[in-house]
Design a protein around this motif. Structure first.
Motif, short mmCIF file in Angstrom:
data_model
loop_
_atom_site.label_atom_id
_atom_site.label_comp_id
_atom_site.label_asym_id
_atom_site.label_seq_id
_atom_site.Cartn_x
_atom_site.Cartn_y
_atom_site.Cartn_z
N TRP A 70 0.39 72.65 54.83
CA TRP A 70 -0.04 71.28 54.59
C TRP A 70 -0.29 71.07 53.10
CZ3 TRP A 70 -4.49 70.82 58.69
CH2 TRP A 70 -3.94 70.49 59.93
N PRO A 71 -0.14 69.83 52.63
CA PRO A 71 -0.53 69.55 51.25
C PRO A 71 -2.06 69.66 51.08
CG PRO A 71 0.41 67.59 52.31
CD PRO A 71 0.45 68.69 53.29
N VAL A 72 -2.49 69.89 49.88
CA VAL A 72 -3.92 70.06 49.59
C VAL A 72 -4.70 68.82 50.02
CG1 VAL A 72 -5.61 70.40 47.75
CG2 VAL A 72 -3.46 71.65 47.71
N LYS A 73 -4.10 67.65 49.88
CA LYS A 73 -4.77 66.41 50.26
C LYS A 73 -5.15 66.39 51.74
CE LYS A 73 -3.98 61.80 48.45
NZ LYS A 73 -2.99 60.79 48.13
N ARG A 74 -4.26 66.89 52.58
CA ARG A 74 -4.52 66.91 54.02
C ARG A 74 -5.61 67.92 54.37
NH1 ARG A 74 -2.48 64.83 58.63
NH2 ARG A 74 -2.37 66.17 60.46
#
Length: 116
Positions: A70-74
């Motif tokens: 997952w991206p860090v934002k998620r």
């Protein structure tokens, strides 16, 4: 998504509900009990229980992050949900949909209906 990733999502879901309920149920209850009855003995064990549940949630979140990429934002979104009281209940709802989609994709791949 493979079945191991779906299992990691499921473990995170299982940890999100107790973690979400531990803050309001345990800490507020313990603090209220301390104020009402001037009894401090409950605050430390209930706080420790909440802390243990939070650490378990974070470790499982890191495992899911490693498996799903997952991206860090998620990941930060799910971490924020763990900090908010009752936030894990919404996280459970989101993870349930993702887990179901992952299991369906894994089953379709196993049956040979979708190319891997």
């Amino acid at each position: 998504m493979d079945i191991k990733t779906a299992a990691a999502l499921h473990r995170l879901r299982l940890a999100s509900i107790p973690e979400a309920l531990s803050f309001p149920a345990l800490l507020i209850f313990g603090t209220g009990f301390r104020i009402a009855f001037d009894y401090d003995a409950l605050v430390m064990p209930l706080g420790m229980l909440h802390g243990v549940l939070f650490v378990i949630y974070v470790v499982l979140l890191l495992d899911v992050w490693n498996r799903t990429k997952w991206p860090v934002k998620r990941v930060a979104f799910f971490f924020l949900l763990a900090i908010l009281p009752f936030g894990g209940l919404y996280g459970d709802k989101v993870l349930k949909r993702e887990e179901a989609a992952g299991v369906a994709a894994a089953q379709a791949r196993e049956e040979g209906t979708v190319d891997a």
